[in-house]
Motif scaffolding. Structure first.
Motif, PDB file in Angstrom:
ATOM      1  N   ASN A  72      76.114  15.219 -50.559  1.00 18.07           N
ATOM      2  CA  ASN A  72      76.403  16.602 -50.908  1.00 18.07           C
ATOM      3  C   ASN A  72      77.276  16.667 -52.168  1.00 18.07           C
ATOM      4  OD1 ASN A  72      75.955  19.332 -50.258  1.00 18.07           O
ATOM      5  ND2 ASN A  72      78.043  19.511 -49.457  1.00 18.07           N
ATOM      6  N   ASN A 111      76.099  25.488 -51.140  1.00 15.15           N
ATOM      7  CA  ASN A 111      75.035  26.503 -51.114  1.00 15.15           C
ATOM      8  C   ASN A 111      74.119  26.377 -52.332  1.00 15.15           C
ATOM      9  OD1 ASN A 111      76.073  27.663 -48.707  1.00 15.15           O
ATOM     10  ND2 ASN A 111      77.598  28.785 -49.939  1.00 15.15           N
ATOM     11  N   GLY A 112      73.874  25.137 -52.714  1.00 16.00           N
ATOM     12  CA  GLY A 112      72.972  24.902 -53.831  1.00 16.00           C
ATOM     13  C   GLY A 112      73.592  25.143 -55.190  1.00 16.00           C
ATOM     14  N   GLU A 113      74.893  25.323 -55.255  1.00 17.54           N
ATOM     15  CA  GLU A 113      75.576  25.574 -56.529  1.00 17.54           C
ATOM     16  C   GLU A 113      76.655  24.532 -56.773  1.00 17.54           C
ATOM     17  OE1 GLU A 113      77.094  29.521 -56.328  1.00 17.54           O
ATOM     18  OE2 GLU A 113      75.115  30.475 -56.423  1.00 17.54           O
ATOM     19  N   LEU A 138      78.616  20.079 -53.885  1.00 17.20           N
ATOM     20  CA  LEU A 138      77.482  20.989 -53.958  1.00 17.20           C
ATOM     21  C   LEU A 138      77.583  21.962 -52.789  1.00 17.20           C
ATOM     22  CD1 LEU A 138      74.778  21.576 -55.440  1.00 17.20           C
ATOM     23  CD2 LEU A 138      73.690  19.965 -53.853  1.00 17.20           C
ATOM     24  N   THR A 151      72.627  25.139 -60.603  1.00 17.39           N
ATOM     25  CA  THR A 151      72.105  25.417 -59.262  1.00 17.39           C
ATOM     26  C   THR A 151      70.980  24.439 -58.946  1.00 17.39           C
ATOM     27  OG1 THR A 151      70.465  26.996 -60.072  1.00 17.39           O
ATOM     28  CG2 THR A 151      72.639  27.867 -59.461  1.00 17.39           C
ATOM     29  N   ILE A 152      70.753  24.248 -57.659  1.00 16.68           N
ATOM     30  CA  ILE A 152      69.629  23.434 -57.186  1.00 16.68           C
ATOM     31  C   ILE A 152      68.934  24.224 -56.087  1.00 16.68           C
ATOM     32  CG2 ILE A 152      68.932  21.248 -56.159  1.00 16.68           C
ATOM     33  CD1 ILE A 152      71.422  19.973 -57.325  1.00 16.68           C
ATOM     34  N   GLY A 153      67.688  24.517 -56.296  1.00 18.99           N
ATOM     35  CA  GLY A 153      66.969  25.343 -55.337  1.00 18.99           C
ATOM     36  C   GLY A 153      66.593  24.618 -54.064  1.00 18.99           C
ATOM     37  N   GLN A 154      66.364  23.318 -54.175  1.00 18.58           N
ATOM     38  CA  GLN A 154      65.925  22.552 -53.003  1.00 18.58           C
ATOM     39  C   GLN A 154      66.914  21.414 -52.744  1.00 18.58           C
ATOM     40  OE1 GLN A 154      61.721  21.530 -53.026  1.00 18.58           O
ATOM     41  NE2 GLN A 154      61.313  23.188 -54.497  1.00 18.58           N
ATOM     42  N   ALA A 155      68.079  21.764 -52.231  1.00 17.16           N
ATOM     43  CA  ALA A 155      69.151  20.785 -52.007  1.00 17.16           C
ATOM     44  C   ALA A 155      69.376  20.476 -50.532  1.00 17.16           C
ATOM     45  CB  ALA A 155      70.460  21.296 -52.618  1.00 17.16           C
ATOM     46  N   ASP A 156      68.596  21.088 -49.656  1.00 12.10           N
ATOM     47  CA  ASP A 156      68.870  20.951 -48.222  1.00 12.10           C
ATOM     48  C   ASP A 156      68.648  19.533 -47.706  1.00 12.10           C
ATOM     49  OD1 ASP A 156      69.485  23.604 -48.175  1.00 12.10           O
ATOM     50  OD2 ASP A 156      67.514  24.254 -47.450  1.00 12.10           O
TER      51      ASP A 156
END
Length: 563
Positions: A95, A123-125, A121, A85-90
């Motif tokens: 992508n 939703n951060g997953e 990637l 997961t990546i918490g700050q991928a926005d």
């Protein structure tokens, strides 16, 4: 990982020492036994209990976390699950997660030892069942994430890495997709594997998304320093075809390239390897865009036609798609055969009937390297004095073991192999002994049989179907038609002859014939009669059968020979 080998070596040495010793030794005490066990257990624990995967500073910054695997050293049987997961991928510029798997021991004959995955990637997953591409051995896995900084659109930073020992000897390489291929949803449904044994060729099938604008897929075939390209049409968002393994036995690298309309370029989207088990080398065949747009489909030759041939006759057969633009106007396929060593070219006309064509061209200039181009009429050119055509396919061959029959074989307009031409030539020369007598009989027949077509000459009308046969049947024509018929009749009875191109006040054609070992010229057009007040009048004369070269040079300027 190297500690594993060391521990095994220590254990093996202990076993060997114990098993081979013939000396009596004192039984160790219980304390000593327990101490030995503790030492071995400590060593095993050090190897098995690998440290946790270390994350890079950038990974910490973006709140990157690996759920699987957790340890920096693991073992596997081909498949490795990557999940995280990546918490700050926005704010990422891409992508996709980029994973590079590298082995220290690459497969033989494959030029690269790494394999790339691009994982979406969402939703951060991210999650992917990855395969270790070269079978048993040690691998290093680098997990990379896109930059979130402006101006670094194509840049990735490593987030984590780990090592894998693959215990599976089987090679289960997948088709490898590029970032462009994954982003644009290019899919290969066949072949199923990224490397396989093949016999001469490999079948491909794939899909492109509905909004894909390219009409063709470009396939590049590489082996060492050699490469060829093939085009396959895209229909209903699908493409398929047989890819020849051109370069004989060994590993071929096949790259699938798809069209990018914005940049008007083809980008590599996927690739795989095929290990050719046969030594056959195939001809270089290049299909131009017009092959697709004009609806041409070849049955002969094919991509599996061998590069080296030993026959003069060369079959050209196929069909025209009735739905293609201008298909109804394709009445002929034109084949040009060029002898590259001498830079000489011959042409052949193959009729198209009910959208089908099947005919023969010839390698007439003896052994050597040849270039064959298959053409269709160019419908955008409108000039009645010329015939324009477009190349759709080019094929290269090396031809061996054939004789030079440039002066005897049929060609465009000179159907010396047609039964009607052969029959007429035999009738005209029946009972004649010398080649000179036969040549003169043919000269006289053509001059007396063919009326000069004044209207065709004055309007400079050219018809691609003009030929010896049509002139024999119609009894009318201009200089080219006289020359077509005379040349065909001479060749039909085995007398070498040429169609000569040149000028006699305007464009003109006449004949050169080899009689009793010597070449002589004859012009049946000028021996036929004259034009007065727009009307042709027959008036046979022999002035232009084997004329004195100086006399002929006063009116005729030779430019070359049309084979």
């Amino acid at each position: 990982m190297k500690q594993v080998r060391i521990v095994f070596a220590i254990i093996s040495m202990l076993l060997v020492v114990v098993g081979c010793s013939n000396e009596e030794s004192a039984e160790p005490s219980e304390d000593e036994k327990q101490e030995e066990v503790k030492e071995v257990e400590a060593e095993d624990t050090e190897v098995i209990e690998s440290a946790a995967i270390q994350l890079s500073p950038y990974a910490e910054e973006i709140d990157f976390s690996l759920i699987s695997p957790e340890k920096e050293e693991i073992s596997a049987n081909t498949i490795v699950e990557l999940k995280g997961t990546i918490g700050q991928a926005d704010n990422f510029n891409e992508n996709l997660i980029w994973v590079v798997i590298t082995t220290d021991e690459p497969m033989k004959k494959i030029e690269k030892n790494d394999f790339n995955y691009y994982i979406p990637l969402e939703n951060g997953e991210f999650s992917k069942q990855m395969k270790l591409h070269h079978g048993e051995g040690e691998y290093q896995v680098s997990v990379r994430v896109p930059s979130n900084k402006a101006g670094e659109e194509d840049k990735y930073y490593e987030a984590a890495s780990f090592d894998v020992i693959n215990q599976d000897q089987n090679v289960e390489r997948e088709v490898e997709y590029t970032k462009y291929g994954v982003k644009n949803n290019i899919q290969l449904t066949s072949p199923a594997f990224g490397i396989s044994d093949s016999e001469a060729g490999v079948h491909i099938e794939g899909t492109v998304p509905e909004d894909h604008t390219g009409e063709m897929v470009l396939v590049q075939v590489n082996k060492e320093n050699e490469n060829r390209q093939i085009l396959f049409p895209v229909k209903d968002n699908k493409f398929s075809g047989d890819v020849p393994l051109y370069f004989g036995e060994g590993i071929h690298h096949i790259r699938i390239q798809t069209y990018n309309e914005a940049e008007d370029l083809y980008y590599e989207s996927a690739s795989f390897y095929a290990d050719n088990q046969t030594e056959t080398v195939f001809a270089e065949m290049e299909k131009y865009n017009e092959y697709i747009t004009r609806g041409v489909s070849l049955d002969e030759p094919t991509f599996h036609t061998e590069a080296v041939l030993d026959q003069q006759a060369y079959q050209v057969a196929g069909e025209i798609d009735p739905e293609a633009p201008g298909a109804a106007d394709i009445n002929y396929v034109i084949v040009t055969v060029k002898h590259l060593d001498e830079n000489l070219e011959s042409g052949y006309l193959i009729p198209v009937e009910n959208y089908q064509f099947d005919g023969t061209a010839y390698f007439r200039f003896g052994p050597g390297d040849y270039e064959v181009i298959i053409n269709v009429p160019d419908l955008e050119q409108h000039d009645q004095s010329m015939f324009y055509f477009q190349g759709v396919v080019k094929i290269n061959h090396q031809v061996e073991g054939i004789v030079d029959e440039r002066d005897l074989l049929p060609s465009r307009g000179i159907e010396s192999d047609h039964p009607a031409i052969i029959q007429k030539a035999e009738e005209l020369t029946a009972g004649l002994e010398s080649e000179r007598e036969k040549a003169k009989a043919i000269y006289q027949f053509v001059a007396e049989h063919v009326a000069y077509d004044v209207e065709k000459a004055e309007n400079d009308i050219f018809n691609i179907g003009d030929s010896a046969l049509s002139t024999l049947e119609s009894g009318i024509g201009i200089c080219q038609d006289y020359a077509f018929l005379a040349t065909a009749l001479l060749r039909a009875i085995g007398i070498k002859s040429h169609y000569v191109e040149g000028y006699a006040g305007e464009r003109h054609a006449w004949v050169e014939v080899k009689v009793d070992g010597e070449w002589l010229e004859m012009d049946p057009t000028w021996g036929a009669g004259y034009v007065q007040d727009g009307q042709f009048h027959f008036h046979y004369n022999e002035d232009y059968f084997d004329p004195d070269p100086n006399f002929l040079a006063e009116t005729h300027t030779r430019e070359g020979i049309m084979y």
